[in-house]
Motif scaffolding. Sequence first.
Motif, PDB file in Angstrom:
ATOM      1  N   GLU A 269       0.835  -1.205   0.000  1.00 42.63           N
ATOM      2  CA  GLU A 269       0.000   0.000   0.000  1.00 42.63           C
ATOM      3  C   GLU A 269       0.870   1.255   0.000  1.00 42.63           C
ATOM      4  O   GLU A 269       0.527   2.276  -0.607  1.00 42.63           O
ATOM      5  CB  GLU A 269      -0.896  -0.022   1.241  1.00 42.63           C
TER       6      GLU A 269
ATOM      7  N   GLN B 120       0.877   4.887  -2.334  1.00 40.11           N
ATOM      8  CA  GLN B 120       0.813   6.213  -1.730  1.00 40.11           C
ATOM      9  C   GLN B 120       1.838   7.131  -2.397  1.00 40.11           C
ATOM     10  O   GLN B 120       1.567   8.299  -2.687  1.00 40.11           O
ATOM     11  CB  GLN B 120       1.085   6.116  -0.229  1.00 40.11           C
TER      12      GLN B 120
ATOM     13  N   HIS C 131      -3.055   6.116  -4.144  1.00 39.16           N
ATOM     14  CA  HIS C 131      -3.386   5.532  -2.861  1.00 39.16           C
ATOM     15  C   HIS C 131      -4.882   5.432  -2.615  1.00 39.16           C
ATOM     16  O   HIS C 131      -5.398   4.378  -2.214  1.00 39.16           O
ATOM     17  CB  HIS C 131      -2.714   6.350  -1.758  1.00 39.16           C
TER      18      HIS C 131
ATOM     19  N   LEU D 242      -7.190   2.097  -1.955  1.00 41.42           N
ATOM     20  CA  LEU D 242      -7.958   1.904  -0.724  1.00 41.42           C
ATOM     21  C   LEU D 242      -9.434   1.661  -1.020  1.00 41.42           C
ATOM     22  O   LEU D 242     -10.083   0.844  -0.355  1.00 41.42           O
ATOM     23  CB  LEU D 242      -7.800   3.115   0.191  1.00 41.42           C
TER      24      LEU D 242
ATOM     25  N   THR E 214      -2.357  -4.644  -4.142  1.00 44.22           N
ATOM     26  CA  THR E 214      -1.736  -4.901  -2.835  1.00 44.22           C
ATOM     27  C   THR E 214      -2.391  -6.044  -2.054  1.00 44.22           C
ATOM     28  O   THR E 214      -1.887  -6.449  -1.005  1.00 44.22           O
ATOM     29  CB  THR E 214      -1.686  -3.627  -1.942  1.00 44.22           C
TER      30      THR E 214
ATOM     31  N   ASN F   3      -0.773  -8.381   1.078  1.00 42.81           N
ATOM     32  CA  ASN F   3      -1.424  -8.444   2.388  1.00 42.81           C
ATOM     33  C   ASN F   3      -1.604  -9.879   2.876  1.00 42.81           C
ATOM     34  O   ASN F   3      -1.347 -10.179   4.037  1.00 42.81           O
ATOM     35  CB  ASN F   3      -2.793  -7.767   2.326  1.00 42.81           C
TER      36      ASN F   3
END
Length: 670
Positions: free
Chosen positions: A235, A239, A244, A248, A434, A438
């Motif tokens: 992540e 950004q 970013h 999200l 991402t 994770n």
Amino acid sequence: MLGCYKTYRSDVGFIKASILNSLHVLMLNRFQLAAALLFFFMSCGYSTYANITVPSFYTSNMVLQRDKAINLYGWATPGEKIKVKLAGKEATTTANVSGQWKITLPSFPAGGPYQLEFAGRNKIVLNDVLMGDVWFCSGQSNMVWKLSWLAREKENIEQFSNTNIRIITIPDAITSVKETNTKPTSWKTFTRENVLDFSAVAAHFGKLLQPEINVPVGLIVSAWGGTDIEMWMTEDAFQKSGKHQAVLKKLSEIGDADVFEKNSKLAAQKWEDTTNRFDPGILNNWNAKGMNDNDWKPVQLPSTLRDLGINEPGNVWFRKTISLTAADTVSGLLISLGSVGTNADVYFNGNKLAKPFSLSGNNLYNVPASSLFVGENTIAIKVLRRWGVGGFIGKPEQMFAATAARTISLADSWKYKIGFLDPNPSRGPNYFPTSLFNGMVHPLTSVPVKGVIWYQGENNTNRSAEYAWNLQSLIKDWRRYWNDPQLPFLVVQLPNYIDEDTAKHYWKNMRAAQQEATSFPAVGLVVTYDIGDSTNVHPVNKYDVGKRLSLLARKMVYGQNNLVAEGPKVSKVYAQGELLVVQFDVTQKEEQLVAVDKYGYVKGFELAGADKHFYPATAEMAGDKIMLSARQVSKPVSVRYAWAENPDANLFNVAGLPAAPFVADIRNGN
């Protein structure tokens, strides 16, 4: 009410914040605090005497990284005392208010086997634990590709046995948050039974590396076929790139990982069921022998659905009639279709054949003798395309029918007709940047590793311009999460392959991007354009990929400096009259230049003048130099080598390793 804490999820921070926020709002006193905490943990399935648990990838047969502090963690009842023992060393700690505990043991040299014991109110004992070097193996389908899918490896599987090698495969997981655990999995010893279902590239790498370094080796495979690099990035990287908020937003759509996975499977199955339910081919028995297919269109196979102008997912049917003699019907028949994307139901004379077995990229189907007739026999195939180009993507020689008497080519005239097409609503990992970091990388960053091997890029070839930045960002962030700024990365450069859209020159640009990305310290590149398959995105030669990775690791990571681990390296490019000279680093016998094919002259170089139009060059080898000229270029200023999707290039060193593709300009040197 607060959501229940799951030990396989990294919700600790959220839970803690939620509890503290609730306590602040309610202004609980210390007695209310104790009651609230007790109620919370009981409501989540805890008792005050809950068993301690450890991550799924802590199992017997595991390998822990030697010569580095060992960080271990798990879960228990808040306040519970935990003791960990390993090889005569022990440490204790107490589970925090969230029920999580962490312990660090000192580093150990290579050795074992040991017992690793976790003790609280219950006890967990892991047996046969080794201290050695752990390699993290990641990427997409060419890293996933299993030994059991390769003919040569299956025939020689007895060679894959070494108790000093341990293997583990991390299950696929799409998650919106950085997990602290993986789905259930386990370490296994490197035996012929266990290795069949393991990554072929990783298996060859470990098999060739371990005897040369003489310490135990652990291989962690965390890879997912058909995935973009963005899914493996952090992540933090997005950004920095300004994407970013978009990332999200997409991650928020996942929600609970278990619920998302369940719903995704249901949606995929519902789509497939709908496609089949409305398919006239299924409703009207297009698989039947003798069916009238006069209105079907002709096609030469192998061909992809994209070749036929069919771009939507769904069902497309193919039919062909073959003639069999009495000798052909004595025993059963074997049908080979090469590689089919993404799924096929095959019928012979109206009878549906059993699911295929895959070997060396071929889908193979057995036809029982009872289904064979002397004279005309009908093959009908329903291709289900879920994604990708779809259809028959193998070589002509991979399509055949083999009887006891002869082999009949199936790479010729067929007929086809669209069944039912419908947009596929399923959203796989490539929709969620991402998410794979994770769920499939972050949990493992808690344990030190020796290095990373990375085989990915096929899915990013149409976006090669941004790949170098993406890969460098991935390397930097993974190093940060592993807390190892010099963590070695060995990158496999994409092999030779002719993409469906050759006008876009995807693959050669991707190789250049991969090469640019490996300018970082402690990053190496394995060249493979000579060992791929121009017609198959999944080349079957995984042995040489593993061998070249092991050579690079031995030199770059283990300091075996006298070893030749890479192909010829350019040291200088300069003009000499009308010639352009490329000089290579040659300091030992095995680095000497050779042209590997039977013609004995060097191929693959091109020259350009100031106009940057490249023309094939005539090359003459002179020791450590290649002297180049081109009739169309009177004053060359630029040179490139192996600059094609499927390069016809043959400059190697005596060690048998190819020179990497490159572009160089005299004005800028090398």
